[in-house]
Design a protein around this motif. Structure first.
Motif: not given
Length: 131
Positions: A69-80
């Motif tokens: 996460d933050g290096e090769s893709l981005v993880v999100y935890h909510s729609l906001a």
């Protein structure tokens, strides 16, 4: 900006690739994936990474090998949070492109179908390509 699912499904299962889907996927800056209840073996995630776009995904039990996460893709935890991150990376091209390039490199060098076959055949999961 396209904010909808792309492609259509004519029968159960993945049985074809529509031109509209491929054209959209390969021409976008950010691809958002979501791991559904019926896990797709990260196929959509790897497909998105292979395009070279920044990929955002919801949390999984664990990310595929080498992805961070933050290096090769981005993880999100909510729609906001997803909305906030999309807007951020659209305004920060250098960061978006750096993460996208690393994700693309990892997908192409460690997660192609033949990499998995080599790991199965040669049995060495400690090295990137199972050799």
């Amino acid at each position: 900006m396209i904010l909808s699912p792309m492609g259509r499904r004519s029968r159960p299962g993945r049985n074809s690739v529509q031109k509209e889907y491929v054209d959209t996927l390969t021409s976008t800056k950010i691809v958002v994936t979501s791991q559904r209840d019926r896990w797709e073996d990260h196929y959509r995630l790897m497909e998105a990474l292979a395009t070279g776009a920044l990929v955002m995904t919801d949390p999984m039990s664990s990310l595929p090998r080498y992805l961070k996460d933050g290096e090769s893709l981005v993880v999100y935890h909510s729609l906001a949070e997803l909305k906030e991150k999309i807007l951020y990376y659209l305004d920060h091209d250098d960061e978006r492109l750096a993460i996208a390039r690393k994700g693309h490199w990892i997908a192409m060098n460690h997660h192609r179908s033949w990499h998995g076959l080599e790991r199965i055949i040669f049995g060495d999961w400690t090295k990137p390509m199972g050799r």
